[in-house]
Design a protein around this motif. Structure first.
Motif, PDB file in Angstrom:
ATOM      1  N   ASN A  66       0.858  -1.187   0.000  1.00  0.00           N
ATOM      2  CA  ASN A  66       0.000   0.000   0.000  1.00  0.00           C
ATOM      3  C   ASN A  66       0.891   1.232   0.000  1.00  0.00           C
ATOM      4  OD1 ASN A  66      -2.881  -1.203   0.892  1.00  0.00           O
ATOM      5  ND2 ASN A  66      -1.270  -2.186   2.091  1.00  0.00           N
TER       6      ASN A  66
ATOM      7  N   SER B 144      -2.714   6.709  -1.563  1.00  0.00           N
ATOM      8  CA  SER B 144      -2.331   6.916  -2.953  1.00  0.00           C
ATOM      9  C   SER B 144      -2.236   5.564  -3.653  1.00  0.00           C
ATOM     10  CB  SER B 144      -1.049   7.736  -3.043  1.00  0.00           C
ATOM     11  OG  SER B 144      -0.883   8.213  -4.359  1.00  0.00           O
ATOM     12  N   ARG B 145      -1.639   5.530  -4.834  1.00  0.00           N
ATOM     13  CA  ARG B 145      -1.710   4.341  -5.689  1.00  0.00           C
ATOM     14  C   ARG B 145      -0.419   3.539  -5.621  1.00  0.00           C
ATOM     15  NH1 ARG B 145      -5.660   1.334  -8.479  1.00  0.00           N
ATOM     16  NH2 ARG B 145      -4.515   0.016  -9.911  1.00  0.00           N
TER      17      ARG B 145
ATOM     18  N   SER C 186       0.207   0.615  -7.381  1.00  0.00           N
ATOM     19  CA  SER C 186       0.597  -0.075  -8.619  1.00  0.00           C
ATOM     20  C   SER C 186       1.487   0.783  -9.511  1.00  0.00           C
ATOM     21  CB  SER C 186      -0.645  -0.515  -9.417  1.00  0.00           C
ATOM     22  OG  SER C 186      -1.252   0.568 -10.087  1.00  0.00           O
ATOM     23  N   SER C 187       1.428   2.090  -9.353  1.00  0.00           N
ATOM     24  CA  SER C 187       2.174   2.976 -10.255  1.00  0.00           C
ATOM     25  C   SER C 187       3.464   3.491  -9.617  1.00  0.00           C
ATOM     26  CB  SER C 187       1.282   4.134 -10.725  1.00  0.00           C
ATOM     27  OG  SER C 187       0.639   4.754  -9.633  1.00  0.00           O
TER      28      SER C 187
ATOM     29  N   ARG D 265       7.362   3.151  -9.124  1.00  0.00           N
ATOM     30  CA  ARG D 265       8.490   2.563  -9.832  1.00  0.00           C
ATOM     31  C   ARG D 265       9.784   3.093  -9.228  1.00  0.00           C
ATOM     32  NH1 ARG D 265       4.846   0.097 -11.208  1.00  0.00           N
ATOM     33  NH2 ARG D 265       4.091  -0.518 -13.271  1.00  0.00           N
TER      34      ARG D 265
ATOM     35  N   VAL E  19       5.862   9.098 -18.413  1.00  0.00           N
ATOM     36  CA  VAL E  19       4.994   9.323 -19.575  1.00  0.00           C
ATOM     37  C   VAL E  19       4.015  10.456 -19.227  1.00  0.00           C
ATOM     38  CG1 VAL E  19       3.335   8.313 -21.168  1.00  0.00           C
ATOM     39  CG2 VAL E  19       5.154   6.878 -20.181  1.00  0.00           C
TER      40      VAL E  19
ATOM     41  N   PHE F 101      -6.294  12.174  -7.419  1.00  0.00           N
ATOM     42  CA  PHE F 101      -6.516  10.808  -7.937  1.00  0.00           C
ATOM     43  C   PHE F 101      -5.597  10.610  -9.148  1.00  0.00           C
ATOM     44  CE2 PHE F 101      -9.581   7.921 -10.403  1.00  0.00           C
ATOM     45  CZ  PHE F 101      -9.178   6.786  -9.736  1.00  0.00           C
ATOM     46  N   LEU F 102      -6.073  10.911 -10.344  1.00  0.00           N
ATOM     47  CA  LEU F 102      -5.268  10.640 -11.542  1.00  0.00           C
ATOM     48  C   LEU F 102      -4.089  11.608 -11.687  1.00  0.00           C
ATOM     49  CD1 LEU F 102      -8.005   9.747 -14.164  1.00  0.00           C
ATOM     50  CD2 LEU F 102      -6.861   8.285 -12.486  1.00  0.00           C
ATOM     51  N   ALA F 103      -4.140  12.722 -10.987  1.00  0.00           N
ATOM     52  CA  ALA F 103      -3.027  13.676 -11.007  1.00  0.00           C
ATOM     53  C   ALA F 103      -1.778  13.080 -10.392  1.00  0.00           C
ATOM     54  CB  ALA F 103      -3.414  14.939 -10.256  1.00  0.00           C
TER      55      ALA F 103
ATOM     56  N   SER G 258      -1.503   9.237  -9.847  1.00  0.00           N
ATOM     57  CA  SER G 258      -1.298   7.815 -10.129  1.00  0.00           C
ATOM     58  C   SER G 258      -0.682   7.576 -11.498  1.00  0.00           C
ATOM     59  CB  SER G 258      -2.614   7.054  -9.994  1.00  0.00           C
ATOM     60  OG  SER G 258      -3.593   7.583 -10.861  1.00  0.00           O
ATOM     61  N   LEU G 259      -0.211   8.629 -12.148  1.00  0.00           N
ATOM     62  CA  LEU G 259       0.509   8.452 -13.409  1.00  0.00           C
ATOM     63  C   LEU G 259       1.839   7.750 -13.175  1.00  0.00           C
ATOM     64  CD1 LEU G 259       2.770  11.262 -14.052  1.00  0.00           C
ATOM     65  CD2 LEU G 259       0.667  12.076 -13.000  1.00  0.00           C
ATOM     66  N   LEU G 260       2.473   8.004 -12.029  1.00  0.00           N
ATOM     67  CA  LEU G 260       3.777   7.428 -11.692  1.00  0.00           C
ATOM     68  C   LEU G 260       4.228   8.046 -10.381  1.00  0.00           C
ATOM     69  CD1 LEU G 260       6.419   5.836 -12.536  1.00  0.00           C
ATOM     70  CD2 LEU G 260       7.251   8.007 -13.444  1.00  0.00           C
TER      71      LEU G 260
END
Lengths: 435, 435
Positions: A130, A167-168, A170-171, A173, A180, A254-256, A258-260
């Motif tokens: 998490n 936060s996310r 899976s993204s 790294r 991207v 959110f999507l702002a 979880s891009l990376l």
């Protein structure tokens, strides 16, 4: 925990010459853990030492280290070592420090277990269960909050608890992952728009890696919170500000985000950080002390950490001209309004179970000075950034490379580094046609 | 996808009598997947049929089903089946439907692979990688938004995208998990306070389970979004409203939600839901259509689903008096403003990678009617809830049990159920003394 642990002795030197170079990131006093693969080999645990990586799998097979902690640390992810808790990583640190110290009888045999760092391909240090991101810089919160409400820039709860959001995972790294440019939706003057973000930003944060596990429904009191911290790293919470502004009300980013998210691959253990502990930052003027569940004598005395943090930018034009990366941010973790232990205690105060391999981000580590603004959204409040060669930036352009660095420092201690956390922006994908 | 798939034929009956009982939840047309253990056995995949569970491990070993999809489904978690994508679960459904249908030649041998449902102990259907919670009910958003701003109750982006936040995966449990009342912090008249929540609420949602995987940086267009949905269930997003109100600005809900999230253990596959698809809900008056990246002809025609959803409450006093649970909510999923496919396409529009076993919550499924208010925070806007025996409730008290139920329905189709999603509130833990 023994602050006079022999592994922190500033006189200790390694038999690997590069580890003793003044100003190096990975002296014998650091010994950060990571997961790497050598020439074609499988991922395994390693320890950074000077310009080498100690291959823990090879060291184990050669009988240079032994025991359950060493076996766990040699695996292709540190989760099992993290689950074993702090005593295990302390024992491992003692063994590795003894092995690598000048005068070690095993030095000759250990040579074969060293891999040149430039040949080590890094992997994520663990499976990330998490990821939670905090916001513990008062200066960051004030500067950006003032854009919405100059009269009351701080969130109401800021001084009462360390504000955070899920936060996310899976993204996430490691350093070097391609950034991207995301597509996204936001409101422009001409209406609601979908396309590549025009406001890609970095956020300089520290990463906190969790050790051990509390059962769901069972809080972690402040006295136990430090034991739940396995180690630290650098974290870049890449952010698309246009997308963020539009999507946030009322449920948050959110999507702002979880891009990376990029983390540095080396985990500087909580043991290595002991010499760099400092008192928790003073409360702002007129702010009462934290409620008892977020307070402890140990936290007041040594809950903070002295880590100098920096951000550098290298644009394609600078790269072509052979210019060095330009420093955008220089800040200090000790300024943060809440400590890592307080983050852990707050996070688990509702009984939320924190797992080995969970990742906490501290939030953007901005400080009070101009140069300590730790994201572009803050920096450009006073206008575009000027760069060598006459370029300027508001937000990141394709080809821009952002580099985070960090160094723990304390009087009388050998300072230690965190390695790098890098990423280069690549163009947004063409939006896939609806088939 | 073939809407005339033989597995949906309403004339088909199972050779297990209980599966053919009118009004049952698990007829031959349903065949939801789950993970269970029988008397002391290890967890394995199963299919609910009437009052029995088909043990997929036993069926596989007996040669009643075969192939990679069946092998994946028999494992102690559905992640590998989810990773294989929709064709795999479709093939499995065909095989299991044939095995359990009246006239099946294997009926005699399959009898031994059936376990009475009351002896099946359920486990989580998969390892949950990430959990995202949406907010797609316009009525829920309006009612609660009006408390903050009666002039502009809806979040600005509500009609432009399905609003969501990253939530906590580690605290998701299946039906029956104890709901430990969380401690938390909020502002009262006498100052900032820490203690057991005084505003514990339920939220009736649907669960969406993800199939397949998109690489980080690679969006999922609307045309591909339906294939990324493995199946559906019920979800109770337990919420502590006092904690939530205080902690939310500006990053959204955190500890108010991560105390526990309960899901129903049976996953009703996207294949089983085909007969219950309906057009996406009409846009509210004056609201333009979604932007192209969130729109598709298929979604307009059959992106919605007809599912009647209910919430029941059983208090300790009602239990002692032998009273039946009282219905608090009766609502309909087809009213939601955004469809599951739109949630998937939006979530991945920035390139965020969705993984097999990821969980999406739809958000509280409130509708326009009084009885369709799907959480107590909405219901008590018109005063406390009256219960049989003269009790009342504003929020949940210790010992209260909340039960979610759902049933997909369509003219000419055999309606199917989702099983139950239950939880009983237990007292807050004493706050651990700081040692």
């Amino acid at each position: 925990m023994d602050v006079h642990d022999f592994t922190h002795d500033p006189q200790r030197r390694a038999w690997i010459a590069s580890a003793n170079a003044p100003g190096g990131e990975f002296p014998l006093q650091n010994l950060p853990l990571g997961v790497f693969s050598g020439d074609g080999g499988a991922p395994r645990g390693g320890v950074a030492i000077g310009d080498r990586v100690l291959d823990l799998r090879a060291a184990l097979e050669a009988g240079l280290i032994e025991g359950e902690a060493a076996e766990a640390a040699a695996e292709p992810g540190l989760n099992r070592l993290m689950a074993m808790g702090r005593p295990a990583s302390r024992a491992l640190r003692h063994a590795v420090s003894a092995l690598l110290a000048e005068g070690s009888e095993a030095a000759g045999r250990a040579e074969a277990a060293l891999v040149p760092m430039e040949r080590a391909r890094m992997h994520p240090p663990c499976a990330i269960a998490n990821f939670t991101d905090f916001m513990v810089s008062r200066d960051h919160s004030m500067r950006l909050g003032a854009l919405k409400d100059p009269e009351a820039p701080l969130p109401p709860a800021f001084d009462s608890l360390p504000i955070a959001y899920h936060s996310r995972a899976s993204s996430v790294r490691i350093s070097g992952a391609e950034v991207v440019r995301p597509n996204g939706q936001w409101r422009r003057k001409d209406g609601v728009h979908f396309g590549p973000t025009e406001a890609l930003d970095y956020e300089l944060e520290m990463a906190v890696w969790i050790a051990g596990e509390n059962a769901l429904g069972t809080p972690v009191p402040m006295a136990r919170a430090p034991e739940r911290i396995f180690g630290f790293g650098l974290l870049n919470d890449w952010s698309a500000r246009d997308i963020q502004r539009w999507e946030m009300p009322p449920l948050g980013p959110f999507l702002a985000k979880s891009l990376l998210t990029t983390v540095s691959p080396w985990v500087v253990t909580a043991e290595a950080m002991i010499p760099f502990r400092v008192p928790a930052a003073a409360r702002a003027e007129g702010v009462p002390p934290p409620l008892p569940h977020l307070d402890s004598p140990a936290n007041r005395e040594r809950g903070g950490m002295s880590v100098a943090l920096e951000v550098f930018l290298l644009t394609p034009a600078m790269r072509a001209a052979g210019a060095a990366p330009a420093r955008l941010t220089a800040t200090e973790f000790a300024w943060m309004a809440w400590t890592p232990a307080q983050m852990v205690a707050h996070h688990a105060s509702n009984g939320c179970n924190l797992l080995p391999g969970d990742l906490l981000g501290t939030g953007t580590c901005s400080g009070p000075t101009e140069e300590s603004r730790a994201c572009l959204a803050e920096i450009i409040l006073s206008g575009p950034v000027g760069l060598p060669g006459g370029e300027t930036r508001r937000f990141l352009l394709d080809g821009d490379e952002v580099i985070l660095r960090g160094r723990a420092h304390a009087p009388g201690a050998v300072s230690i580094g965190f390695g790098e956390c890098r990423g280069t922006v690549t163009p947004a994908p063409d939006w896939p046609a609806d088939e």
